[in-house]
Design an enzyme around this catalytic site. Sequence first.
Site, PDB file in Angstrom:
ATOM      1  N   ILE A   1      -2.437   3.676   7.393  1.00 16.08           N
ATOM      2  CA  ILE A   1      -2.578   4.198   6.028  1.00 16.08           C
ATOM      3  C   ILE A   1      -2.643   5.729   6.085  1.00 16.08           C
ATOM      4  O   ILE A   1      -2.112   6.423   5.223  1.00 16.08           O
ATOM      5  CB  ILE A   1      -3.793   3.565   5.319  1.00 16.08           C
TER       6      ILE A   1
ATOM      7  N   GLU B   1      -7.052  -2.843   6.240  1.00 17.95           N
ATOM      8  CA  GLU B   1      -8.319  -2.760   5.514  1.00 17.95           C
ATOM      9  C   GLU B   1      -9.228  -1.636   5.983  1.00 17.95           C
ATOM     10  O   GLU B   1     -10.228  -1.365   5.342  1.00 17.95           O
ATOM     11  CB  GLU B   1      -9.065  -4.090   5.665  1.00 17.95           C
ATOM     12  N   ALA B   2      -8.885  -1.024   7.117  1.00 22.71           N
ATOM     13  CA  ALA B   2      -9.759   0.032   7.650  1.00 22.71           C
ATOM     14  C   ALA B   2      -9.039   1.367   7.565  1.00 22.71           C
ATOM     15  O   ALA B   2      -7.833   1.450   7.805  1.00 22.71           O
ATOM     16  CB  ALA B   2     -10.130  -0.281   9.090  1.00 22.71           C
TER      17      ALA B   2
ATOM     18  N   ILE C   1       2.363  -7.359   3.088  1.00 25.58           N
ATOM     19  CA  ILE C   1       1.884  -7.826   4.405  1.00 25.58           C
ATOM     20  C   ILE C   1       0.441  -8.341   4.326  1.00 25.58           C
ATOM     21  O   ILE C   1       0.036  -9.202   5.104  1.00 25.58           O
ATOM     22  CB  ILE C   1       2.046  -6.731   5.482  1.00 25.58           C
TER      23      ILE C   1
ATOM     24  N   THR D   1       0.845  -1.203   0.000  1.00 26.18           N
ATOM     25  CA  THR D   1       0.000   0.000   0.000  1.00 26.18           C
ATOM     26  C   THR D   1       0.877   1.249   0.000  1.00 26.18           C
ATOM     27  O   THR D   1       0.619   2.212  -0.736  1.00 26.18           O
ATOM     28  CB  THR D   1      -0.914   0.003   1.244  1.00 26.18           C
TER      29      THR D   1
ATOM     30  N   GLU E   1      -6.864   2.354  15.764  1.00 22.75           N
ATOM     31  CA  GLU E   1      -7.589   3.520  15.229  1.00 22.75           C
ATOM     32  C   GLU E   1      -7.323   3.685  13.730  1.00 22.75           C
ATOM     33  O   GLU E   1      -7.467   4.777  13.179  1.00 22.75           O
ATOM     34  CB  GLU E   1      -7.206   4.786  16.000  1.00 22.75           C
TER      35      GLU E   1
ATOM     36  N   LYS F   1     -17.384   3.397   6.239  1.00 23.68           N
ATOM     37  CA  LYS F   1     -17.055   3.347   7.669  1.00 23.68           C
ATOM     38  C   LYS F   1     -17.383   4.687   8.310  1.00 23.68           C
ATOM     39  O   LYS F   1     -16.889   5.721   7.858  1.00 23.68           O
ATOM     40  CB  LYS F   1     -15.559   3.025   7.818  1.00 23.68           C
TER      41      LYS F   1
HETATM   42  C1  LIG Z   1      -2.011  -6.869  11.982  1.00 27.45           C
HETATM   43  C2  LIG Z   1      -2.044  -5.609  11.203  1.00 27.45           C
HETATM   44  C3  LIG Z   1      -3.271  -5.021  10.887  1.00 27.45           C
HETATM   45  C4  LIG Z   1      -3.308  -3.807  10.192  1.00 27.45           C
HETATM   46  N1  LIG Z   1      -4.507  -3.191   9.953  1.00 27.45           N
HETATM   47  C5  LIG Z   1      -4.517  -1.960   9.405  1.00 27.45           C
HETATM   48  C6  LIG Z   1      -5.729  -1.242   9.211  1.00 27.45           C
HETATM   49  O1  LIG Z   1      -6.829  -1.740   9.441  1.00 27.45           O
HETATM   50  N2  LIG Z   1      -5.661   0.014   8.721  1.00 27.45           N
HETATM   51  C7  LIG Z   1      -4.472   0.605   8.406  1.00 27.45           C
HETATM   52  O2  LIG Z   1      -4.454   1.782   8.026  1.00 27.45           O
HETATM   53  N3  LIG Z   1      -3.333  -0.077   8.507  1.00 27.45           N
HETATM   54  C8  LIG Z   1      -3.319  -1.323   9.010  1.00 27.45           C
HETATM   55  N4  LIG Z   1      -2.143  -1.993   9.137  1.00 27.45           N
HETATM   56  C9  LIG Z   1      -0.927  -1.414   8.571  1.00 27.45           C
HETATM   57  C10 LIG Z   1      -0.936  -1.664   7.055  1.00 27.45           C
HETATM   58  O3  LIG Z   1      -1.017  -3.033   6.787  1.00 27.45           O
HETATM   59  C11 LIG Z   1       0.321  -1.087   6.425  1.00 27.45           C
HETATM   60  O4  LIG Z   1       0.529   0.226   6.862  1.00 27.45           O
HETATM   61  C12 LIG Z   1       0.185  -1.072   4.920  1.00 27.45           C
HETATM   62  O5  LIG Z   1      -0.190  -2.329   4.429  1.00 27.45           O
HETATM   63  C13 LIG Z   1       1.473  -0.646   4.266  1.00 27.45           C
HETATM   64  O6  LIG Z   1       2.424  -1.643   4.274  1.00 27.45           O
HETATM   65  P1  LIG Z   1       3.775  -1.391   3.490  1.00 27.45           P
HETATM   66  O7  LIG Z   1       3.456  -1.061   2.087  1.00 27.45           O
HETATM   67  O8  LIG Z   1       4.577  -0.421   4.281  1.00 27.45           O
HETATM   68  O9  LIG Z   1       4.521  -2.798   3.600  1.00 27.45           O
HETATM   69  P2  LIG Z   1       4.257  -4.189   2.825  1.00 27.45           P
HETATM   70  O10 LIG Z   1       2.848  -4.408   2.462  1.00 27.45           O
HETATM   71  O11 LIG Z   1       4.924  -5.227   3.673  1.00 27.45           O
HETATM   72  O12 LIG Z   1       5.079  -4.038   1.480  1.00 27.45           O
HETATM   73  C14 LIG Z   1       6.483  -4.151   1.440  1.00 27.45           C
HETATM   74  C15 LIG Z   1       6.936  -4.223  -0.002  1.00 27.45           C
HETATM   75  O13 LIG Z   1       8.357  -4.237  -0.041  1.00 27.45           O
HETATM   76  C16 LIG Z   1       8.784  -5.277  -0.886  1.00 27.45           C
HETATM   77  N5  LIG Z   1      10.106  -5.730  -0.463  1.00 27.45           N
HETATM   78  C17 LIG Z   1      10.532  -6.009   0.797  1.00 27.45           C
HETATM   79  N6  LIG Z   1      11.817  -6.438   0.750  1.00 27.45           N
HETATM   80  C18 LIG Z   1      12.194  -6.397  -0.556  1.00 27.45           C
HETATM   81  C19 LIG Z   1      13.388  -6.718  -1.242  1.00 27.45           C
HETATM   82  N7  LIG Z   1      14.483  -7.187  -0.616  1.00 27.45           N
HETATM   83  N8  LIG Z   1      13.415  -6.568  -2.583  1.00 27.45           N
HETATM   84  C20 LIG Z   1      12.348  -6.112  -3.287  1.00 27.45           C
HETATM   85  N9  LIG Z   1      11.175  -5.790  -2.669  1.00 27.45           N
HETATM   86  C21 LIG Z   1      11.114  -5.939  -1.332  1.00 27.45           C
HETATM   87  C22 LIG Z   1       7.706  -6.347  -0.748  1.00 27.45           C
HETATM   88  O14 LIG Z   1       7.718  -7.228  -1.831  1.00 27.45           O
HETATM   89  C23 LIG Z   1       6.466  -5.480  -0.728  1.00 27.45           C
HETATM   90  O15 LIG Z   1       6.091  -5.161  -2.057  1.00 27.45           O
HETATM   91  C24 LIG Z   1      -2.097  -3.218   9.784  1.00 27.45           C
HETATM   92  C25 LIG Z   1      -0.882  -3.846  10.045  1.00 27.45           C
HETATM   93  C26 LIG Z   1      -0.844  -5.024  10.754  1.00 27.45           C
HETATM   94  C27 LIG Z   1       0.490  -5.676  11.039  1.00 27.45           C
END
Ligand SMILES: Cc1cc2nc3c(=O)[nH]c(=O)nc-3n(C[C@H](O)[C@H](O)[C@H](O)COP(=O)(O)OP(=O)(O)OC[C@H]3O[C@@H](n4cnc5c(N)ncnc54)[C@H](O)[C@@H]3O)c2cc1C
Length: 505
Positions: A351, A55-56, A51, A20, A347, A84
């Site tokens: 995102i 979703e919220a 990850i 995201t 909360e 929501k």
């Molecule tokens: C249990 C839980 C529930 C959550 N619920 C919510 C919610 O309801 N609302 C909300 O706002 N947020 C929520 N979050 C947070 C939300 O999931 C994240 O903020 C959001 O998904 C963003 O994730 P990200 O893009 O930072 O990381 P990720 O989705 O982990 O993406 C990381 C990216 O980096 C890439 N990557 C990593 N290492 C390498 C490498 N060596 N080489 C190439 N690519 C690499 C991966 O392939 C991936 O594409 C929740 C988090 C958790 C843990």
Amino acid sequence: MNQTRQYPGAQHVVIVGGGTAGWMAAALIARFRTPAQARVTLIESDAIGTIGVGEATVPLIQHLNSVLGLHEPDFVAATQGSFKLGIEFVDWGRVGNRHFHGFGDYGADIDGVAPHHHWLRLRREGLDAPIGAWSMAWAAAGRDRFAPPQAMKGPAAAFKHAYHFDAGLYAQLLRRHAEGKGVQRIEGRIAGVTRDGESGDVTTLVLDGDREVTGDLFVDCSGFASLLLGQALAVPFVDWSHWLPCDRAMAVGSRRAGRLTPFTRATARAAGWQWRIPLQHRTGNGMVYASSQISDDEAAATLLAGLDGEALGDPRPLRFTTGRRARFWERNVIGIGLAAGFMEPLESTSIQLIQTGLARLIELLPSGSADPAIAAEYNRQTIGEYERIRDFLIAHYALSSRDEPLWRQCRAMALPDTLAHKLATWDACARVPLYDLESHQEPSWVAILLGQERVPRGIDATADTADPQVLAKLFADRRALLARAAESMPAHDLFVERTCRALAA
Ligand SMILES: Cc1cc2nc3c(=O)[nH]c(=O)nc-3n(C[C@H](O)[C@H](O)[C@H](O)COP(=O)(O)OP(=O)(O)OC[C@H]3O[C@@H](n4cnc5c(N)ncnc54)[C@H](O)[C@@H]3O)c2cc1C
């Protein structure tokens, strides 16, 4: 710290990660910079994946969708989304207690005084109705009804809405948008990072065995790995788990059961809490818990026992440490999303933090030269925003009178000074001191403080002398008006069905 860097011509902005955070970064940078200013490349690894939770959301996301030109009904349909109006908290203050943190307030000031003072006054006179009865968001959510605020009038239009969505589908939508604006996507695993020997800046990413990608500015969206900020630049992690001790989660989807509720539910459990997020094609569920208090197996059993529909698979475990990087912008790297820090999704602020981080980055991103002052300002603002959200989340735990060890521990812990001051001021005079960079304004704090039965000793002197009969009539009139307005809205599932039904999953 950073030396001044010159950017002649287009900067090459390299985004590491396609979750995201990565695709939001790509879509927004491509939206606010011309190709002559910035060439954008995103690298992601299908083998590592994302990850897969998150979703919220909070209402701020409407602004993001609007600047990207995502039409609300199309966006909700494309992401299997729902609307929501806030979060229902169950069993938080104590077992048996329920309250609602709605997106909106409790009405206009009366005699220049915020409504919660008057509510407290009436309570002293024997009023037996929650403050939520003055919230339009709750009037609708409590009846499973929904219409957007622009369809309503007067006090009944004084609320906001956000969304629940499938995060994977949202990332796909953003990807299409970003690629349409010229963002180049590279699939591959980053195995090495090269830094300039003199400045310490990141210069090149080495993919798999042989491919190399060079860049001017790197946006680290690599998730918990924090590949550039945490690993390559070794920016320390500031650990907040002594204040927010939950360190694990289990997530599972379930078959949709019953009506589509226009709110997230967060139910406190003995060793953490459970979320419920209604989507069109399934319900998202998860259990956030402290591994010091409960085993993974027990957490999974608690989660499954609390579902209202059949589980669609086995619970998926996730581990985290609550806290943030000491600096978010270091040299020519900016960490966004999980690479920057993490606070539990109580909360739905992760995102939001991605979006505000990106807005700040775009505002400060230099077109000519980078100056250390820019990174320092970015860090000052982002640290402030993180710390204020941290305090808000801690309050949910510290205000509970539940009697299990986790909750007793949270009640007894020493609070951050900023939060301790807030609570002491509230206790004395029912006012919430707001600091710079607060995400949550007074009505949000009031929802949690009164919802968890933290009743202050004093109230505003004007409210103290108001005529209780006049107040009681105002209260009854407002309640009736909100109820009528909510009854005029369609059921949430009907609204979704009519305006933004998703194609089959
Ligand atoms: C249990 C839980 C529930 C959550 N619920 C919510 C919610 O309801 N609302 C909300 O706002 N947020 C929520 N979050 C947070 C939300 O999931 C994240 O903020 C959001 O998904 C963003 O994730 P990200 O893009 O930072 O990381 P990720 O989705 O982990 O993406 C990381 C990216 O980096 C890439 N990557 C990593 N290492 C390498 C490498 N060596 N080489 C190439 N690519 C690499 C991966 O392939 C991936 O594409 C929740 C988090 C958790 C843990």
